[in-house]
Design an enzyme around this catalytic site. Structure first.
Site, PDB file in Angstrom:
ATOM      1  N   GLY A  70       0.810  -1.206   0.000  1.00 21.55           N
ATOM      2  CA  GLY A  70       0.000   0.000   0.000  1.00 21.55           C
ATOM      3  C   GLY A  70       0.848   1.262   0.000  1.00 21.55           C
ATOM      4  O   GLY A  70       2.071   1.227   0.203  1.00 21.55           O
ATOM      5  N   PHE A  71       0.206   2.371  -0.196  1.00 23.60           N
ATOM      6  CA  PHE A  71       0.877   3.666  -0.358  1.00 23.60           C
ATOM      7  C   PHE A  71       1.734   4.029   0.846  1.00 23.60           C
ATOM      8  O   PHE A  71       2.952   4.211   0.746  1.00 23.60           O
ATOM      9  CB  PHE A  71      -0.193   4.727  -0.627  1.00 23.60           C
ATOM     10  CG  PHE A  71       0.319   6.129  -0.772  1.00 23.60           C
ATOM     11  CD1 PHE A  71       1.544   6.388  -1.364  1.00 23.60           C
ATOM     12  CD2 PHE A  71      -0.443   7.210  -0.329  1.00 23.60           C
ATOM     13  CE1 PHE A  71       2.009   7.698  -1.503  1.00 23.60           C
ATOM     14  CE2 PHE A  71       0.002   8.500  -0.474  1.00 23.60           C
ATOM     15  CZ  PHE A  71       1.226   8.752  -1.052  1.00 23.60           C
ATOM     16  N   ILE A  72       1.118   4.111   2.015  1.00 23.70           N
ATOM     17  CA  ILE A  72       1.865   4.500   3.220  1.00 23.70           C
ATOM     18  C   ILE A  72       2.739   3.355   3.702  1.00 23.70           C
ATOM     19  O   ILE A  72       3.904   3.547   4.074  1.00 23.70           O
ATOM     20  CB  ILE A  72       0.901   4.963   4.322  1.00 23.70           C
ATOM     21  CG1 ILE A  72       0.129   6.218   3.874  1.00 23.70           C
ATOM     22  CG2 ILE A  72       1.647   5.242   5.625  1.00 23.70           C
ATOM     23  CD1 ILE A  72      -0.979   6.627   4.813  1.00 23.70           C
ATOM     24  N   TYR A  86     -16.786   3.236   5.957  1.00 22.88           N
ATOM     25  CA  TYR A  86     -15.324   3.249   6.098  1.00 22.88           C
ATOM     26  C   TYR A  86     -14.907   3.771   7.461  1.00 22.88           C
ATOM     27  O   TYR A  86     -14.187   3.104   8.221  1.00 22.88           O
ATOM     28  CB  TYR A  86     -14.700   4.095   4.989  1.00 22.88           C
ATOM     29  CG  TYR A  86     -13.234   4.398   5.206  1.00 22.88           C
ATOM     30  CD1 TYR A  86     -12.320   3.368   5.435  1.00 22.88           C
ATOM     31  CD2 TYR A  86     -12.763   5.703   5.178  1.00 22.88           C
ATOM     32  CE1 TYR A  86     -10.969   3.645   5.634  1.00 22.88           C
ATOM     33  CE2 TYR A  86     -11.419   5.981   5.373  1.00 22.88           C
ATOM     34  CZ  TYR A  86     -10.529   4.948   5.604  1.00 22.88           C
ATOM     35  OH  TYR A  86      -9.204   5.234   5.806  1.00 22.88           O
ATOM     36  N   LYS A 137     -13.326   1.858  10.925  1.00 29.85           N
ATOM     37  CA  LYS A 137     -12.101   2.285  11.606  1.00 29.85           C
ATOM     38  C   LYS A 137     -12.359   2.584  13.082  1.00 29.85           C
ATOM     39  O   LYS A 137     -11.527   2.315  13.954  1.00 29.85           O
ATOM     40  CB  LYS A 137     -11.508   3.507  10.909  1.00 29.85           C
ATOM     41  CG  LYS A 137     -10.776   3.176   9.623  1.00 29.85           C
ATOM     42  CD  LYS A 137      -9.577   2.289   9.890  1.00 29.85           C
ATOM     43  CE  LYS A 137      -8.699   2.097   8.683  1.00 29.85           C
ATOM     44  NZ  LYS A 137      -7.518   1.254   8.975  1.00 29.85           N
TER      45      LYS A 137
END
Length: 325
Positions: free
Chosen positions: A11-13, A154, A158
């Site tokens: 993933g990006f991070i 979403y 979380k």
């Protein structure tokens, strides 16, 4: 040498977190299911940069697989920490298929917490989101702002993951740091995020689809700053929820104007009604990150946006075909 399990490694991070861990000499066990929530070519691009690195091993696996997670953590022990950056992300996508968000973000987190308890992993980091603050959050937003009225599945998922983390801290003494990330951007970013999409659309002369009047604002933070802050959270903190990001706030219209300048091309803006799931503004109060971690953003918005555009131009031969609609 410390040893960490990092989920969502493609993933990006997470890919940048893995790189920074490896650069400082740590061992990284990466996990990712390479799902098709967005164009998987970007995930393979990031993963291919990690695979040749010494002290990096990769497992293709879904964290919602309870037995798989348990077996992997057991086989990887001893671990100095689990960094759970795997998630189904995206406020709009969660409205279309909320079940997969619950499976990954809640059940997946529970599986990792339980494995940490069973096999003696004392440190757990969870990636959460600024979307958790919902409507009418004070700006800049502190961590104690209300977060019990999420606007989409979403952010609700979380919030559930955060609650599970607190339960495992309370019951078993697990040291947990929860990071609520604000809008993150940079090279090889998520193609469903506005900065990547608009860079591609403007560069390729495609229509720039804009929801709302463009006066909605975001606090943008460069991915390196986010990854560096995440690593600072690996120290013992007990149980903390910490904002990361949001230090330079601009409107979407201002962002488009800057991209036009850096790219050297005018945007063809097509306006659409505002999306109900979108927040009108976000900006992080990062005083807690400053006090507890000594964290300050180092990459300014002008420099970061130029790095993104430069990356896109260098990778344009394939990046132009990345699905962003």
């Amino acid at each position: 040498m410390a040893r960490y399990l990092v989920t969502g490694a493609a993933g990006f991070i997470a890919a940048r977190v893995c790189e920074m861990l490896l650069e400082r000499g740590d061992e990284v066990i990466g996990v990712d299911n390479l799902c098709t929530a967005y164009d998987v070519r970007l995930k393979h691009y990031r993963l291919n940069r990690l695979l040749p690195r010494e002290n990096f091993t990769f497992h293709g696996m879904d964290i919602s697989d309870r037995r798989g997670v348990d077996a992997l953590v057991q086989a990887s022990a001893p671990l100095d920490g689990i960094i759970n950056l795997a998630a189904r992300a995206g406020v709009r996508a969660s409205v279309e298929d909320p079940w997969v968000f619950v499976e990954t973000n809640i059940t997946g987190t529970l599986n990792l917490l339980e494995a940490a308890r069973r096999y003696g992993v004392n440190k757990f980091i969870l990636a959460s989101t600024s979307s958790i603050y919902g409507e009418n959050a004070p700006l800049p937003t502190p961590e104690d702002a209300p977060s019990d009225r999420p606007l989409q599945p979403y952010s609700a998922s979380k919030k559930g993951a955060e609650a599970l983390c607190h339960a495992y801290h309370f019951l078993y003494g697990l040291d947990v740091t929860i990071f609520r990330y604000f809008t993150v951007y940079g090279p090889a970013g998520r193609p469903d995020m506005v900065m990547f999409r608009f860079t591609q659309w403007i560069t390729e002369g495609r229509p720039v689809h804009l929801n709302g009047d463009g006066e909605q604002s975001r606090g943008f933070t460069y991915v390196d700053d986010i990854a560096r802050g995440t690593l600072l959270g690996l120290k013992p903190l007990g149980f903390e929820i910490i904002n990361l990001g949001g230090h330079e706030v601009i409107t979407i219209n201002q962002m488009i104007a800057r991209l036009e300048q850096y790219i050297g091309r005018k945007a063809q803006v097509v306006r659409h009604p505002a999306h109900r799931a979108d927040m009108l503004a976000n900006q992080a109060d990062v005083s807690k990150a400053r006090a507890l971690l000594g964290w300050e953003p180092q990459v300014g918005l002008d420099e970061g946006m130029r790095r993104l555009v430069d990356w896109y131009m260098a990778e344009r031969s394939w990046a132009k075909d990345i699905l962003t609609d």
